[in-house]
Design an enzyme around this catalytic site. Structure first.
Site, PDB file in Angstrom:
ATOM      1  N   ASP A  42       0.760  -1.178  -0.152  1.00 51.42           N
ATOM      2  CA  ASP A  42      -0.024  -0.024   0.122  1.00 51.42           C
ATOM      3  C   ASP A  42       0.745   1.165  -0.033  1.00 51.42           C
ATOM      4  O   ASP A  42       2.143   1.150   0.158  1.00 51.42           O
ATOM      5  CB  ASP A  42      -1.085   0.028   1.208  1.00 51.42           C
ATOM      6  N   GLU A  73     -10.365   2.326   4.275  1.00 48.32           N
ATOM      7  CA  GLU A  73     -11.665   2.507   3.322  1.00 48.32           C
ATOM      8  C   GLU A  73     -11.232   1.902   2.053  1.00 48.32           C
ATOM      9  O   GLU A  73     -12.051   1.713   1.053  1.00 48.32           O
ATOM     10  CB  GLU A  73     -11.728   3.980   3.220  1.00 48.32           C
ATOM     11  N   TYR A  74      -9.769   1.593   1.748  1.00 55.04           N
ATOM     12  CA  TYR A  74      -9.348   0.662   0.459  1.00 55.04           C
ATOM     13  C   TYR A  74      -9.066  -0.608   0.750  1.00 55.04           C
ATOM     14  O   TYR A  74      -8.720  -1.349  -0.063  1.00 55.04           O
ATOM     15  CB  TYR A  74      -7.986   1.531   0.072  1.00 55.04           C
ATOM     16  N   LYS A 141      -6.347 -16.276   8.412  1.00 55.47           N
ATOM     17  CA  LYS A 141      -7.436 -15.546   8.269  1.00 55.47           C
ATOM     18  C   LYS A 141      -7.183 -14.196   7.203  1.00 55.47           C
ATOM     19  O   LYS A 141      -6.160 -13.669   7.397  1.00 55.47           O
ATOM     20  CB  LYS A 141      -8.055 -14.804   9.353  1.00 55.47           C
ATOM     21  N   GLU A 243      -9.527 -12.424  19.936  1.00 51.56           N
ATOM     22  CA  GLU A 243     -10.274 -11.238  19.758  1.00 51.56           C
ATOM     23  C   GLU A 243     -10.599 -10.384  20.881  1.00 51.56           C
ATOM     24  O   GLU A 243     -11.333  -9.581  20.831  1.00 51.56           O
ATOM     25  CB  GLU A 243     -11.644 -11.950  18.950  1.00 51.56           C
TER      26      GLU A 243
END
EC number: 4.2.3.124
Length: 368
Positions: A42, A73-74, A141, A243
């Site tokens: 990125d 958001e990407y 994952k 988590e």
């Protein structure tokens, strides 16, 4: 330099970490293993790091570099599709390896791209943040976001290799290192840690560490995660403990729209989870204090620029990706809680405890 074999059931890969580890990729990957490398990164990853990685992979086969816009958001299917189209245009085939050079954002986007192309081509992780090196690559994952929440679309797909250069990690901005240290502290809170090779005195609020210290921290995180995930590769049973802090933390991260790091959001999420467990008479006060003490050791709760209001946080909270693991009425939400440090709370033989939404809202409104 350290090399660990990471196994999720029968799915194993080598994880090499230490100073200048990228200069040794030739000793791990046979020269004829892949016919080209598609390196995905990125825009937030410095060019110098990407080209440094490309230099050493380029000694094995041709390297093509694909960049995409950084930011949560990407982290979407449209970004994945765009990268796949560009990879195909470069001649990608079943003997191509996708190399993810970056943090968790890049790792997930590249992981989804690799898992889908030709129904699965080789994935190699080169994590450039301590958070990715100590947490996200220690999972199979792979997921991207929808507008309604984080990591709602994805699957399980293991890498073939992981290379983490601790020199690169040690030169990261302190706030970026702190994001990974928040997940390390999470591992210290959720599991018994009798065999770690460092003490709490080795933690510092400046978040400046040597490559060797980071190597030790990564080794601890590998041991912590694989002590559970080697037998729960899909993280749906005992693996759900990782988590911890993420139910509220992910909601805060989305509501803040990039204003805080993932680690900062999880730190706040863990404090809220501890306070909720205390209100439910699950966790004693001294264990809540232990949360504050450990997180303050790494400066995690200092100057977090929280701007979102409780209602916007709750909007994202109700779309948490753990919904459906247990049956709940509309007044409750499932959360990972502790009954004490190193003691996961159990409910009907699961790690998800029903929590009244009114209590969650109350704790969020109170703040830290």
């Amino acid at each position: 330099m350290t090399t660990k074999q990471i196994c999720f059931a029968d799915r194993c890969f080598n994880f090499a970490f230490g100073e200048h580890v990228l200069e040794s990729v030739e000793s791990y990957i046979p020269r004829d293993e892949f016919d080209q490398y598609i390196m995905i990164s990125d825009s937030g990853v410095p060019d110098s790091i990407v080209h440094y990685a490309a230099e050493y992979f380029g000694k094995l086969a041709p390297v093509h570099i694909l960049r995409f816009q950084g930011g949560e958001e990407y982290k979407t299917l449209s970004t994945v599709t765009n990268l796949q189209e560009r990879a195909i245009a470069l001649g990608a085939n079943r003997r191509t390896a996708i190399v993810a050079v970056g943090g968790g954002l890049t790792g997930n986007v590249a992981g989804v791209a690799a898992g889908m192309m030709f129904r699965g081509i080789a994935l190699i992780h080169v994590p450039t943040t301590f958070l990715a090196a100590s947490d996200s690559v220690l999972s199979i994952k792979q997921a991207v976001n929808l507008t309604s929440g984080k990591n709602l679309v994805g699957f399980y797909y293991p890498p073939r290799f992981v290379f983490a250069d601790t020199r690169i990690l040690s030169e990261s901005p302190p706030r970026q290192v702190k994001a990974g240290m928040c997940e390390l502290v999470k591992n210290m809170l959720i599991l018994e840690n009798d065999n770690k090779e460092f003490t709490e005195d080795d933690l510092n609020s400046a978040n400046v560490y040597s490559p060797k210290q980071l190597e030790t921290f990564i080794n601890f995180c590998i041991s912590a995660k694989m002590s559970v995930l080697s037998e729960d590769i899909y993280e749906k049973k005992k693996g759900l403990i990782f988590e911890y802090g993420h139910t509220i933390g992910h909601a805060i991260e989305l509501a803040e729209q990039g204003g805080i790091t993932h680690g900062e959001a999880i730190a706040v999420g863990m404090i809220y989870a501890a306070k909720i467990a205390n209100r439910m008479n699950l966790m004693p006060e001294h264990d809540v204090s232990a949360h504050y003490w450990l997180l303050n050791k790494i400066g995690a709760l200092q100057d977090i620029p929280l701007k979102s209001d409780p209602d916007s946080i709750f909007h994202y909270l109700i779309h948490d990706n753990k919904r459906g693991y247990i049956k709940l009425d509309e007044d409750n939400l499932g959360m990972i809680l502790l009954s004490g440090v190193g003691k996961p709370a159990m409910y009907n033989q699961t790690l998800l405890t029903p929590v009244r939404k009114t209590l969650i809202k109350e704790v969020i409104r109170e703040g830290l």
